[in-house]
Motif scaffolding. Structure first.
Motif, PDB file in Angstrom:
ATOM      1  N   TYR A 158      26.828 -11.081  28.191  1.00  0.00           N
ATOM      2  CA  TYR A 158      26.785 -12.135  27.179  1.00  0.00           C
ATOM      3  C   TYR A 158      26.525 -13.480  27.846  1.00  0.00           C
ATOM      4  N   ALA A 159      25.477 -14.154  27.401  1.00  0.00           N
ATOM      5  CA  ALA A 159      25.055 -15.418  28.007  1.00  0.00           C
ATOM      6  C   ALA A 159      25.904 -16.582  27.505  1.00  0.00           C
ATOM      7  N   THR A 160      26.226 -17.495  28.381  1.00  0.00           N
ATOM      8  CA  THR A 160      27.026 -18.665  28.023  1.00  0.00           C
ATOM      9  C   THR A 160      26.428 -19.454  26.857  1.00  0.00           C
ATOM     10  N   PRO A 161      25.119 -19.750  26.846  1.00  0.00           N
ATOM     11  CA  PRO A 161      24.581 -20.503  25.699  1.00  0.00           C
ATOM     12  C   PRO A 161      24.747 -19.755  24.372  1.00  0.00           C
ATOM     13  N   MET A 162      24.732 -18.428  24.426  1.00  0.00           N
ATOM     14  CA  MET A 162      24.907 -17.640  23.200  1.00  0.00           C
ATOM     15  C   MET A 162      26.358 -17.692  22.720  1.00  0.00           C
ATOM     16  N   MET A 163      27.303 -17.741  23.654  1.00  0.00           N
ATOM     17  CA  MET A 163      28.707 -17.909  23.290  1.00  0.00           C
ATOM     18  C   MET A 163      28.913 -19.286  22.657  1.00  0.00           C
ATOM     19  N   ILE A 164      28.295 -20.295  23.237  1.00  0.00           N
ATOM     20  CA  ILE A 164      28.400 -21.646  22.686  1.00  0.00           C
ATOM     21  C   ILE A 164      27.786 -21.692  21.291  1.00  0.00           C
ATOM     22  N   LEU A 165      26.673 -20.998  21.081  1.00  0.00           N
ATOM     23  CA  LEU A 165      26.064 -20.931  19.755  1.00  0.00           C
ATOM     24  C   LEU A 165      27.067 -20.385  18.739  1.00  0.00           C
ATOM     25  N   GLU A 166      27.750 -19.295  19.066  1.00  0.00           N
ATOM     26  CA  GLU A 166      28.727 -18.725  18.140  1.00  0.00           C
ATOM     27  C   GLU A 166      29.880 -19.701  17.887  1.00  0.00           C
ATOM     28  N   MET A 167      30.284 -20.442  18.904  1.00  0.00           N
ATOM     29  CA  MET A 167      31.341 -21.446  18.733  1.00  0.00           C
ATOM     30  C   MET A 167      30.878 -22.545  17.785  1.00  0.00           C
ATOM     31  N   GLU A 168      29.634 -22.980  17.937  1.00  0.00           N
ATOM     32  CA  GLU A 168      29.090 -24.004  17.035  1.00  0.00           C
ATOM     33  C   GLU A 168      29.000 -23.477  15.608  1.00  0.00           C
ATOM     34  N   LEU A 169      28.536 -22.235  15.458  1.00  0.00           N
ATOM     35  CA  LEU A 169      28.422 -21.660  14.119  1.00  0.00           C
ATOM     36  C   LEU A 169      29.786 -21.495  13.460  1.00  0.00           C
ATOM     37  N   ARG A 213      34.292 -15.802  13.633  1.00  0.00           N
ATOM     38  CA  ARG A 213      33.072 -14.991  13.580  1.00  0.00           C
ATOM     39  C   ARG A 213      33.236 -13.814  14.532  1.00  0.00           C
ATOM     40  N   ARG A 214      32.567 -12.725  14.224  1.00  0.00           N
ATOM     41  CA  ARG A 214      32.536 -11.560  15.107  1.00  0.00           C
ATOM     42  C   ARG A 214      31.085 -11.207  15.394  1.00  0.00           C
ATOM     43  N   LEU A 215      30.845 -10.783  16.632  1.00  0.00           N
ATOM     44  CA  LEU A 215      29.506 -10.419  17.059  1.00  0.00           C
ATOM     45  C   LEU A 215      29.605  -9.226  17.994  1.00  0.00           C
ATOM     46  N   VAL A 216      28.794  -8.191  17.747  1.00  0.00           N
ATOM     47  CA  VAL A 216      28.619  -7.110  18.713  1.00  0.00           C
ATOM     48  C   VAL A 216      27.457  -7.553  19.590  1.00  0.00           C
ATOM     49  N   VAL A 217      27.726  -7.747  20.870  1.00  0.00           N
ATOM     50  CA  VAL A 217      26.752  -8.351  21.783  1.00  0.00           C
ATOM     51  C   VAL A 217      25.499  -7.477  21.877  1.00  0.00           C
ATOM     52  N   PRO A 218      24.343  -8.010  21.436  1.00  0.00           N
ATOM     53  CA  PRO A 218      23.079  -7.279  21.585  1.00  0.00           C
ATOM     54  C   PRO A 218      22.391  -7.667  22.895  1.00  0.00           C
ATOM     55  N   ILE A 219      21.449  -6.877  23.310  1.00  0.00           N
ATOM     56  CA  ILE A 219      20.691  -7.172  24.531  1.00  0.00           C
ATOM     57  C   ILE A 219      20.081  -8.567  24.462  1.00  0.00           C
ATOM     58  N   GLU A 220      19.623  -8.959  23.277  1.00  0.00           N
ATOM     59  CA  GLU A 220      18.938 -10.249  23.114  1.00  0.00           C
ATOM     60  C   GLU A 220      19.845 -11.455  23.342  1.00  0.00           C
ATOM     61  N   SER A 274      31.091 -10.262  29.257  1.00  0.00           N
ATOM     62  CA  SER A 274      31.181  -9.223  28.231  1.00  0.00           C
ATOM     63  C   SER A 274      29.868  -8.450  28.232  1.00  0.00           C
ATOM     64  N   LEU A 275      29.982  -7.135  28.194  1.00  0.00           N
ATOM     65  CA  LEU A 275      28.812  -6.263  28.246  1.00  0.00           C
ATOM     66  C   LEU A 275      28.157  -6.100  26.881  1.00  0.00           C
ATOM     67  N   VAL A 276      26.918  -5.641  26.890  1.00  0.00           N
ATOM     68  CA  VAL A 276      26.218  -5.274  25.660  1.00  0.00           C
ATOM     69  C   VAL A 276      27.084  -4.253  24.922  1.00  0.00           C
ATOM     70  N   GLY A 277      27.219  -4.446  23.613  1.00  0.00           N
ATOM     71  CA  GLY A 277      28.036  -3.550  22.796  1.00  0.00           C
ATOM     72  C   GLY A 277      29.466  -4.002  22.612  1.00  0.00           C
ATOM     73  N   SER A 278      29.893  -4.974  23.395  1.00  0.00           N
ATOM     74  CA  SER A 278      31.252  -5.523  23.249  1.00  0.00           C
ATOM     75  C   SER A 278      31.340  -6.314  21.951  1.00  0.00           C
ATOM     76  N   THR A 279      32.504  -6.306  21.336  1.00  0.00           N
ATOM     77  CA  THR A 279      32.734  -7.131  20.153  1.00  0.00           C
ATOM     78  C   THR A 279      33.407  -8.416  20.599  1.00  0.00           C
ATOM     79  N   VAL A 280      32.767  -9.528  20.273  1.00  0.00           N
ATOM     80  CA  VAL A 280      33.295 -10.845  20.620  1.00  0.00           C
ATOM     81  C   VAL A 280      33.727 -11.541  19.330  1.00  0.00           C
ATOM     82  N   ARG A 281      34.944 -12.059  19.345  1.00  0.00           N
ATOM     83  CA  ARG A 281      35.493 -12.819  18.213  1.00  0.00           C
ATOM     84  C   ARG A 281      35.563 -14.279  18.628  1.00  0.00           C
TER      85      ARG A 281
END
Length: 131
Positions: free
Chosen positions: A36-47, A15-22, A76-83
């Protein structure tokens, strides 16, 4: 349904995500950095883990997260692309285990293990009904 009949070691997804403020820790906790918040990274890993196997499950079956063992290695800052990647590393009757990783460019920002339990939606929902 027995996961061993349909899920194979090595199945994977990305999955790829451009980190939003939210999705930043500062959005959830005032005064914290807007990274980028740790729980949000874990969410992407689960997805990503769910994505790796969902198309192979029988109708009426899904997986739910049951275990996480994750390291968040870099901000990772807002606007970064996370894979985010997930790969099946073990399959039991009702449990699928994954190796998960997250990257910003070539820099690894997270890794670990995740497990998902196989459930029949109808039976699961019935058990949750008030008695």
């Amino acid at each position: 349904m027995d996961a061993r009949d349909v899920i194979k070691i090595g199945m994977s997804a990305e999955r790829r995500l451009v980190v939003p403020i939210e999705r930043t820790v500062g959005h959830f906790v005032p005064g914290m950095p807007m990274v980028y918040a740790t729980p949000m990274m874990i969410l992407e890993m689960e997805l990503a883990s769910g994505d790796a196997i969902q198309g192979h499950l029988q109708d009426g079956w899904v997986t739910v997260g049951t275990e996480v063992d994750i390291r968040h290695l870099g901000a990772s800052l807002v606007g970064s692309t996370v894979r985010t990647t997930a790969k099946v590393i073990a399959v039991e009757r009702r449990v699928i285990r994954f190796e998960v990783e997250a990257f910003e460019g070539e820099r690894k920002i997270g890794d670990g293990r995740h497990a998902r339990g196989l459930v029949n939606v109808e039976n699961f929902t019935r058990r949750l009904q008030p008695k």
